[in-house]
Scaffold this motif. Structure first.
Motif, PDB file in Angstrom:
ATOM      1  N   THR A 159       0.720  -1.109   0.102  1.00 40.34           N
ATOM      2  CA  THR A 159      -0.066   0.174  -0.074  1.00 40.34           C
ATOM      3  C   THR A 159       0.873   1.309   0.021  1.00 40.34           C
ATOM      4  O   THR A 159       1.979   1.202   0.947  1.00 40.34           O
ATOM      5  CB  THR A 159      -0.939  -0.081   1.243  1.00 40.34           C
ATOM      6  OG1 THR A 159      -1.183  -1.302   1.482  1.00 40.34           O
ATOM      7  CG2 THR A 159      -2.133   1.037   1.085  1.00 40.34           C
TER       8      THR A 159
ATOM      9  N   ILE B 116       0.754   5.523   0.686  1.00 40.66           N
ATOM     10  CA  ILE B 116      -0.117   6.310   1.430  1.00 40.66           C
ATOM     11  C   ILE B 116       0.479   7.669   1.154  1.00 40.66           C
ATOM     12  O   ILE B 116       1.792   7.748   1.249  1.00 40.66           O
ATOM     13  CB  ILE B 116      -0.362   5.955   2.912  1.00 40.66           C
ATOM     14  CG1 ILE B 116      -0.627   4.639   3.125  1.00 40.66           C
ATOM     15  CG2 ILE B 116      -1.430   6.975   3.399  1.00 40.66           C
ATOM     16  CD1 ILE B 116      -0.665   4.117   4.298  1.00 40.66           C
TER      17      ILE B 116
ATOM     18  N   GLY C   5      -2.381  11.001   4.133  1.00 44.28           N
ATOM     19  CA  GLY C   5      -3.339   9.765   4.720  1.00 44.28           C
ATOM     20  C   GLY C   5      -4.083   9.139   3.476  1.00 44.28           C
ATOM     21  O   GLY C   5      -4.341   8.173   3.584  1.00 44.28           O
TER      22      GLY C   5
ATOM     23  N   VAL D 181      -5.020   7.114   0.520  1.00 46.01           N
ATOM     24  CA  VAL D 181      -4.106   5.732  -0.240  1.00 46.01           C
ATOM     25  C   VAL D 181      -4.349   5.981  -1.694  1.00 46.01           C
ATOM     26  O   VAL D 181      -5.298   6.082  -2.209  1.00 46.01           O
ATOM     27  CB  VAL D 181      -4.915   4.431   0.201  1.00 46.01           C
ATOM     28  CG1 VAL D 181      -4.201   3.352  -0.290  1.00 46.01           C
ATOM     29  CG2 VAL D 181      -4.883   4.282   1.678  1.00 46.01           C
TER      30      VAL D 181
ATOM     31  N   HIS E  67      -5.877   7.225   5.821  1.00 38.54           N
ATOM     32  CA  HIS E  67      -4.959   6.272   6.810  1.00 38.54           C
ATOM     33  C   HIS E  67      -4.213   7.175   7.540  1.00 38.54           C
ATOM     34  O   HIS E  67      -3.290   6.740   8.416  1.00 38.54           O
ATOM     35  CB  HIS E  67      -4.092   5.516   6.011  1.00 38.54           C
ATOM     36  CG  HIS E  67      -4.792   4.013   5.649  1.00 38.54           C
ATOM     37  ND1 HIS E  67      -5.880   3.705   5.295  1.00 38.54           N
ATOM     38  CD2 HIS E  67      -4.336   2.763   5.367  1.00 38.54           C
ATOM     39  CE1 HIS E  67      -6.141   2.632   4.911  1.00 38.54           C
ATOM     40  NE2 HIS E  67      -5.133   1.944   5.046  1.00 38.54           N
TER      41      HIS E  67
ATOM     42  N   ARG F 219      -3.863   5.720  11.290  1.00 42.85           N
ATOM     43  CA  ARG F 219      -3.268   4.605  11.544  1.00 42.85           C
ATOM     44  C   ARG F 219      -1.850   4.650  12.173  1.00 42.85           C
ATOM     45  O   ARG F 219      -1.119   5.405  11.854  1.00 42.85           O
ATOM     46  CB  ARG F 219      -2.874   3.714  10.272  1.00 42.85           C
ATOM     47  CG  ARG F 219      -4.392   3.378   9.470  1.00 42.85           C
ATOM     48  CD  ARG F 219      -5.005   2.527  10.205  1.00 42.85           C
ATOM     49  NE  ARG F 219      -6.501   2.189   9.507  1.00 42.85           N
ATOM     50  CZ  ARG F 219      -6.847   1.339   8.598  1.00 42.85           C
ATOM     51  NH1 ARG F 219      -5.833   0.742   7.988  1.00 42.85           N
ATOM     52  NH2 ARG F 219      -7.980   1.127   7.933  1.00 42.85           N
TER      53      ARG F 219
END
Ligand SMILES: Nc1ncnc2c1ncn2[C@@H]1O[C@H](COP(=O)(O)OP(=O)(O)OP(=O)(O)O)[C@@H](O)[C@H]1O
Ligand SMILES: [Mg+2]
Length: 445
Positions: free
Chosen positions: A77, A79, A83, A85, A99, A102
């Motif tokens: 992934t 990012i 944040g 994606v 994200h 996270r």
């Protein structure tokens, strides 16, 4: 449930210990292995991230299509620094939530790289993440799924079950062998002479007890034999004389005076036999502890007075004076047994006394303890020190001929001893040869 089988008990303990140890080992092993693999996976993720850095990793880069074709088990992934994606090799990135919050993302931004793990909502899976801050400020995240410990254990349940069965079989065999081995020397113990047997150290008190019991049993047997011999002997003497005199009378021809003398002797000897048999009956009654004689509150003084009344005519013949002092002496006892005891003591004090002797009987109640003491004191012939213990034995007389002359069988003090024991009382003797004797019976409440 009460199970008396030794085999089963040993089986149960070996089995439970075995299972416990097995599970503990399995737990330690699995968690250790799990930790080790997790570490390995993180290392792998890190290596892969280094390899991926060889690509141009940025939004709209052409390399992204190569990434999505990449044959890897892991999820990659990318990012954006805010944040969002912008790439994911397993799902459509545009559908993914932001994200920014996270933890692996935040930590990577702060420290350059980070690792973290999260359980799935079902707890069946755990996802391991490795995140790295790229030069352009984006974050590259590689993750992979792993089964949780619980799932691993569940997957091993078949093996676990097999191990359990094996443990059960091993425990069962061990238990049956062990119990046989343990019991073997037990069955070999020679009960007649247990201490000669080679037994476990732990069994020594047991064999010692059997040896003691054997000894007591043989002693009791010896006493019984002695008693039977004594009784036969004691009965034989008067019977022989009765039979002898009766034989002469049977032949006839004796004059009237001789006939009367013989009849007198026969009567006396038979009285003596009756007295002896009565004494034996009393003793055996006291011996049979199973028969419980009824105890009642008694005045020791009253019973003593009754005994004195009966003995007075005999004492008068010897000019022996009897005097009684003290209080009423309340005790709990069996009347005929107490009477017999008091009677025997006073009877002895008179019998083994000299002409014009004095017998003092005293009854005292100790105020604090309520214990009652009966003292019978005479100034007669006394008892030699070495005989003091023996006079309580059945049929034991210091001077056999003198005692016999006085009509004694040597059972009197034996009855006193047993009667005292029956009433939780103890008997003490003090005596000096030639000076007289003092017998004390102490009733302990
Ligand atoms: N007060 C005493 N003074 C001296 N000797 C005693 C006295 N009491 C007992 N003895 C001695 O102890 C022996 C045993 O006494 P015990 O009363 O048991 O038997 P006994 O008086 O001989 O016979 P029994 O009491 O059966 O008629 C007596 O033979 C006697 O030698
Ligand atoms: Mg006596």
């Amino acid at each position: 449930m009460k199970n008396k089988s030794l085999t089963f008990k040993i089986f149960l303990s070996t089995f439970s210990v075995g299972v416990l140890v097995y599970f503990l080992c399995a737990l330690v092993f699995i968690t250790n292995m799990y930790g080790y693999f997790e570490k390995k996976i993180f290392e792998e993720l890190k290596t892969e991230s280094t390899l991926l850095e060889g690509y141009n990793l940025s939004e709209n880069s052409e390399d992204l299509s190569v990434l999505s074709e990449l044959k890897t088990q892991n999820r990659i992934t990318l990012i954006h620094t805010d944040g969002t994606v912008y790439f994911d090799n397993t799902v459509d990135a545009s559908g993914m939530e932001n994200h920014a919050l996270r933890s692996e993302f935040l930590k990577a931004k702060e420290d350059g790289m980070s690792t973290s793990s999260r359980y799935s909502s079902t707890m069946l899976e755990k996802t391991l993440y490795f995140a790295k801050l790229l030069e352009n400020g984006d974050v590259l995240r590689i993750s992979c799924d792993q089964h949780t410990v619980g799932v691993l254990v569940l997957g091993m349940s078949q093996i676990l079950l097999i191990m359990l069965v094996i443990a059960m079989i091993i425990s069962g065999v061990t238990a049956s062998i062990l119990s046989k081995k343990i019991i073997e020397p037990l069955n070999k113990i020679n009960l007649e002479n247990p201490e000669s047997s080679d037994v476990y150290e732990e069994l020594k008190p047991f064999t010692k007890r059997i040896a003691e019991e054997n000894f007591e049993k043989s002693q009791r047997e010896e006493l019984r034999q002695q008693f039977t011999a004594n009784v036969s002997h004691e009965l034989k003497t008067p019977l022989t004389s009765i039979s002898g005199f009766a034989e002469i009378l049977k032949q006839g021809g004796t004059d009237e005076k001789t006939t009367k003398d013989f009849a007198d002797t026969i009567y006396e000897e038979s009285q003596r036999m009756i007295a002896l048999v009565n004494d034996i009956i009393k003793l055996s009654k006291l011996d049979e502890k199973s028969i419980s004689l009824e105890k009642e509150p008694l005045s020791l003084r009253e019973i003593t007075r009754e005994a004195i009344e009966v003995i007075t005519p005999i004492a008068e013949k010897k000019n022996v004076s009897l005097n009684l002092s003290g209080d009423s002496g309340l005790i709990n006892g069996v009347r005929p047994v107490i009477y017999e005891m008091v009677y025997n003591l006073i009877d002895n004090a008179v019998k083994y006394n000299n002409e014009k002797g004095i017998v003092s009987i005293r009854i005292e109640t100790i105020t604090e303890t309520h214990n009652v003491i009966l003292t019978v004191q005479d100034n007669g012939i006394g008892i030699p020190e070495r005989e003091k213990e023996r006079i309580f034995e059945r049929f034991y007389r210091i001077d056999k001929s003198r005692s016999r002359e006085l009509g004694g069988t040597g059972l009197g003090l034996s009855i006193v001893k047993h009667a005292a024991k029956y009433h939780n009382a103890s008997v003490l003797v003090e005596s000096k040869e030639g000076d007289g004797s003092t017998f004390k019976v102490i009733f302990i409440l």
